[in-house]
Write a protein that holds these residues in place. Structure first.
Motif, PDB file in Angstrom:
ATOM      1  N   SER A 228       0.831  -1.199   0.000  1.00 37.16           N
ATOM      2  CA  SER A 228       0.000   0.000   0.000  1.00 37.16           C
ATOM      3  C   SER A 228       0.869   1.254   0.000  1.00 37.16           C
ATOM      4  O   SER A 228       0.598   2.218  -0.724  1.00 37.16           O
ATOM      5  N   PHE A 229       1.939   1.234   0.812  1.00 38.34           N
ATOM      6  CA  PHE A 229       2.845   2.388   0.826  1.00 38.34           C
ATOM      7  C   PHE A 229       3.587   2.517  -0.503  1.00 38.34           C
ATOM      8  O   PHE A 229       3.768   3.627  -1.021  1.00 38.34           O
ATOM      9  N   LEU A 230       4.006   1.384  -1.066  1.00 33.46           N
ATOM     10  CA  LEU A 230       4.680   1.424  -2.358  1.00 33.46           C
ATOM     11  C   LEU A 230       3.747   1.962  -3.433  1.00 33.46           C
ATOM     12  O   LEU A 230       4.160   2.768  -4.279  1.00 33.46           O
ATOM     13  N   ASP A 231       2.485   1.547  -3.414  1.00 29.50           N
ATOM     14  CA  ASP A 231       1.498   2.049  -4.366  1.00 29.50           C
ATOM     15  C   ASP A 231       1.256   3.542  -4.165  1.00 29.50           C
ATOM     16  O   ASP A 231       1.243   4.322  -5.130  1.00 29.50           O
ATOM     17  N   PHE A 232       1.081   3.953  -2.897  1.00 30.86           N
ATOM     18  CA  PHE A 232       0.833   5.370  -2.592  1.00 30.86           C
ATOM     19  C   PHE A 232       2.032   6.226  -2.988  1.00 30.86           C
ATOM     20  O   PHE A 232       1.877   7.290  -3.600  1.00 30.86           O
ATOM     21  N   TYR A 233       3.227   5.761  -2.659  1.00 33.67           N
ATOM     22  CA  TYR A 233       4.441   6.519  -2.962  1.00 33.67           C
ATOM     23  C   TYR A 233       4.667   6.610  -4.474  1.00 33.67           C
ATOM     24  O   TYR A 233       5.100   7.657  -4.982  1.00 33.67           O
ATOM     25  N   LEU A 290       3.823  17.027   2.417  1.00 39.73           N
ATOM     26  CA  LEU A 290       2.450  16.676   2.071  1.00 39.73           C
ATOM     27  C   LEU A 290       2.277  15.168   1.931  1.00 39.73           C
ATOM     28  O   LEU A 290       1.258  14.610   2.359  1.00 39.73           O
ATOM     29  N   VAL A 291       3.272  14.491   1.374  1.00 38.31           N
ATOM     30  CA  VAL A 291       3.176  13.043   1.181  1.00 38.31           C
ATOM     31  C   VAL A 291       3.039  12.324   2.512  1.00 38.31           C
ATOM     32  O   VAL A 291       2.198  11.429   2.668  1.00 38.31           O
ATOM     33  N   HIS A 584       8.129   6.238  11.349  1.00 43.72           N
ATOM     34  CA  HIS A 584       8.866   7.180  12.197  1.00 43.72           C
ATOM     35  C   HIS A 584      10.185   7.584  11.539  1.00 43.72           C
ATOM     36  O   HIS A 584      10.617   8.736  11.666  1.00 43.72           O
ATOM     37  N   VAL A 585      10.821   6.647  10.836  1.00 45.22           N
ATOM     38  CA  VAL A 585      12.076   6.970  10.152  1.00 45.22           C
ATOM     39  C   VAL A 585      11.846   8.001   9.059  1.00 45.22           C
ATOM     40  O   VAL A 585      12.622   8.950   8.906  1.00 45.22           O
ATOM     41  N   LEU A 586      10.773   7.844   8.295  1.00 43.71           N
ATOM     42  CA  LEU A 586      10.482   8.799   7.238  1.00 43.71           C
ATOM     43  C   LEU A 586      10.153  10.173   7.800  1.00 43.71           C
ATOM     44  O   LEU A 586      10.574  11.207   7.259  1.00 43.71           O
ATOM     45  N   ILE A 587       9.404  10.198   8.891  1.00 44.79           N
ATOM     46  CA  ILE A 587       9.087  11.484   9.525  1.00 44.79           C
ATOM     47  C   ILE A 587      10.352  12.126  10.074  1.00 44.79           C
ATOM     48  O   ILE A 587      10.579  13.336   9.941  1.00 44.79           O
ATOM     49  N   PHE A 588      11.222  11.303  10.691  1.00 41.78           N
ATOM     50  CA  PHE A 588      12.482  11.825  11.202  1.00 41.78           C
ATOM     51  C   PHE A 588      13.356  12.336  10.059  1.00 41.78           C
ATOM     52  O   PHE A 588      14.028  13.365  10.191  1.00 41.78           O
ATOM     53  N   GLY A 589      13.333  11.633   8.925  1.00 42.31           N
ATOM     54  CA  GLY A 589      14.092  12.101   7.770  1.00 42.31           C
ATOM     55  C   GLY A 589      13.591  13.426   7.260  1.00 42.31           C
ATOM     56  O   GLY A 589      14.373  14.289   6.838  1.00 42.31           O
ATOM     57  N   LYS A 590      12.283  13.631   7.307  1.00 43.38           N
ATOM     58  CA  LYS A 590      11.727  14.921   6.903  1.00 43.38           C
ATOM     59  C   LYS A 590      12.186  16.035   7.849  1.00 43.38           C
ATOM     60  O   LYS A 590      12.461  17.157   7.425  1.00 43.38           O
TER      61      LYS A 590
END
Length: 626
Positions: A228-233, A290-291, A584-590
């Motif tokens: 689902s994340f791969l599709d959304f991304y 936004l993503v 959490h890793v993606l949010i931390f990366g942002k």
């Protein structure tokens, strides 16, 4: 009330093939069945004693109140064989559903946390194949295996006492795995359901869009959330890809904004350009924020639809790889392996130099890349022929292959180091493993790019490096992840998977055990995280970054689907409510992105300074000519 036997539809021919034994007959009337759905396969050691196998079956069949797992068991071909096939009766499935805290459709249509006492108020309660998905039914059996514990100290029948004694409250299945009695536990495929899923997923001509509900029903929420994340991304890559194409085909002109002067003799001063790089950079920063916010909303909707918004947390038992002398937990009083805290911290500390050594290898490779890059550039300047042009890309290609091989080697080292650190909890193990891999991956993938951008300040080299990195890495990943396993599966393992003439269905079940275990989704998330960094940080230098990533992900969806359906054993995992630590890793990366680049990327500032310098030179030349 309809019984479970009237509802379950086993694998075609399996019940008739397994004539050497019989399924457990449950005592509960609502759980009695003529046909039972095989869910898990337990492979025992080839030399297992029949006494040991009978004792294992007795523990699996016994009620929970007697210390058993309350499962349905088939002994395979005979009682002396090395195969045990498991299923779960209706009442066991419903009780575990409540223990897990899963939500199911209530009679009014709303999703509500399931309650066994109020079970008749839930929809489809009489049809277990509709009420629970295949992945959930298989997890019920694994959950019961994990909860199977010894009531008192005892020896294992048929196993020498020197190989280990089963202590009170110790996990029976983990102990049997340690002493080598149990080789593996495999979730069984439903070939008809798998064929239907493959046809809707990767066998057609569809590019984007996936049957997420079918994936969740067959493989579980862990796999479904990844796809689902791969599709959304992948869909989220469409806007930056369109912008990248526009900026590449129709670059913004570098104009001047003349400032009006108040008096005669005042000259025009050069203004700032409307740069396509600035547009791409600002768009990337807004896009990344936004993503993630939209993904949070989608996660909440999917977890509600799949009945996993609020899962119950089970008491954290020691992970299977946790070793140490037996003792008692100071909080619960339960017997479990004990490992001194100071020795555990010492091992964690000793892992740091090993990680530093591999980071040094990354720096060494980066220095070699710069050396050969300068040599190739000098050779091209001296020769100046079209034959020397490809040599300019050789250092980048060689360094990319070097970083990929180093990354593969480090992945095995990081896993071994984390195992050696001997973490008690699975969450602690995953956090330390993820930290090691993320630190190395970030340094391995981005160190050269950051050095070129901030230290060398060479935009042309940065653009060439990023283009080579995206193209070569995608080709290497596709070959190593799919092509090599497919060739091995087709040419080397095909003979072992052919069914026997005398017992084809039984052999098909056994053949699933000969497939390699599913490696997990850790490398897939690492790949997406690196992609996210490339796009967020460096797409302003190379606007076609999103286009290349979009092409890669369109093929990645289909190759990952083929891989999980055909090349590995069926994965089985506990229900989850999101993508876990990776969110959490993606949010931390942002947040890191906002910290490192608070106003605008450094290369944008460099571009502005370069334009201002050239504009000032042109202005001075015009002034001298006048």
């Amino acid at each position: 009330m309809t019984t479970q036997g009237e509802l379950l539809s086993p694998t075609p021919g399996l019940a008739e093939v397994l004539k050497g034994g019989s399924w457990t007959q449950p005592t509960c009337p609502c759980c009695c069945s003529k046909n039972v759905e095989p869910l898990l396969l337990v492979q025992l050691a080839d030399s297992v004693d029949p006494v040991t196998k009978k004792w294992i079956i007795s523990r699996l069949e016994a009620p929970v109140r007697d210390g058993g797992a309350a499962l349905l068991v088939h002994s395979g071909e005979d009682d002396a064989g090395n195969v045990v096939i498991l299923s779960a009766p209706r009442c066991t499935q419903l009780r575990v559903t409540e223990d897990l805290g899963m939500w199911k459709p209530y009679k009014d249509g709303n999703m509500v946390a399931f309650s066994y006492d109020d079970r008749n108020s839930f929809r489809n309660i009489d049809d277990m194949q509709v009420f629970l998905t295949l992945a959930e039914r298989q997890h019920v059996v694994k959950y019961q295996l994990g909860s199977l514990r010894a009531k008192k100290d005892r020896t294992i029948p048929g196993v020498p006492e020197s190989r280990g004694v089963l202590l009170a409250r110790e996990s029976i299945f983990r102990k049997l795995e340690k002493v080598g009695v149990i080789k593996t536990v495999i979730a069984l495929h439903d070939q008809r359901q798998l064929a239907d899923l493959a046809k809707a997923w990767y066998s057609g001509w569809q590019l984007l869009g996936q049957p997420l509900d079918s994936i969740q029903a067959y493989f579980g929420t862990t796999v479904a959330f990844y796809f689902s994340f791969l599709d959304f991304y992948t869909w989220a890559l469409v806007p930056p890809a369109i912008l990248g194409v526009v900026l590449t085909l129709f670059p913004f002109a570098s104009g001047t904004a003349a400032k009006a002067s108040g008096g005669e003799g005042k000259e025009e001063e050069p203004g700032l350009p409307v740069s396509g790089l600035m547009v791409q950079a600002m768009f990337s920063m807004l896009w990344s924020t936004l993503v993630m916010e939209l993904w949070k909303r989608r996660t909440a909707a999917l977890s509600y639809r799949w009945g996993t918004p609020l899962l119950n947390e089970r008491y954290a038992e020691p992970r299977p790889g946790y070793t140490g002398p037996m003792g008692r937990n100071p909080i619960t009083g339960r017997p479990e392996p004990r490992f001194s805290e100071w020795e555990h911290k010492l091992r964690v500390g000793l892992s740091v130099p090993v990680v530093g050594f591999f980071l040094g290898l990354v720096a060494l490779g980066m220095a070699a890349f710069y050396h050969f890059e300068a040599a190739a550039r000098d050779f091209h300047k001296s020769e100046g022929t079209w034959l020397s042009v490809p040599l300019l890309y050789v250092p980048s290609l060689a360094h990319i292959l070097y970083t990929n091989m180093l990354g593969s080697l480090y992945g095995n080292v990081a896993l071994g180091l984390t195992e050696w650190e001997n973490h008690r909890d699975e969450s602690s193990f995953q956090n330390h493993h993820t930290t090691k891999v993320l630190l190395f991956s970030f340094f391995n993938c981005f160190a050269v790019l950051f050095h070129i951008a901030f230290i060398k300040e060479d935009l042309a080299l940065l653009r060439k490096r990023l283009a080579s990195l995206l193209i070569v890495t995608q080709l290497v990943n596709q070959c190593t992840e799919v092509l090599v396993p497919y060739l091995v599966d087709t040419f080397l393992s095909d003979g072992a998977k052919k069914p026997k003439e005398d017992d084809p269905e039984e052999d098909r079940i056994r053949a699933q055990g000969r497939l390699p275990p599913f490696p997990g989704l850790f490398p897939e998330y690492i790949e997406l995280l690196v992609q996210y960094g490339y796009l967020s940080l460096f797409s302003c230098v190379y606007p076609l970054t999103a286009v290349l990533l979009l092409i890669n992900n369109v093929t990645e969806i289909r190759t990952d689907a083929f891989k999980i359906c055909r090349l590995f054993r069926k994965p089985s995992s506990a229900p989850v409510s999101d993508i876990g630590v990776w969110q959490h890793v993606l949010i931390f990366g942002k947040m890191i992105l906002a910290f490192v680049i608070p106003d605008e990327p450094a290369w944008i500032s460099l571009k502005k300074q370069e334009f201002e310098f050239r504009s000032m030179q042109a202005f001075n030349q015009q002034k001298l000519q006048r």
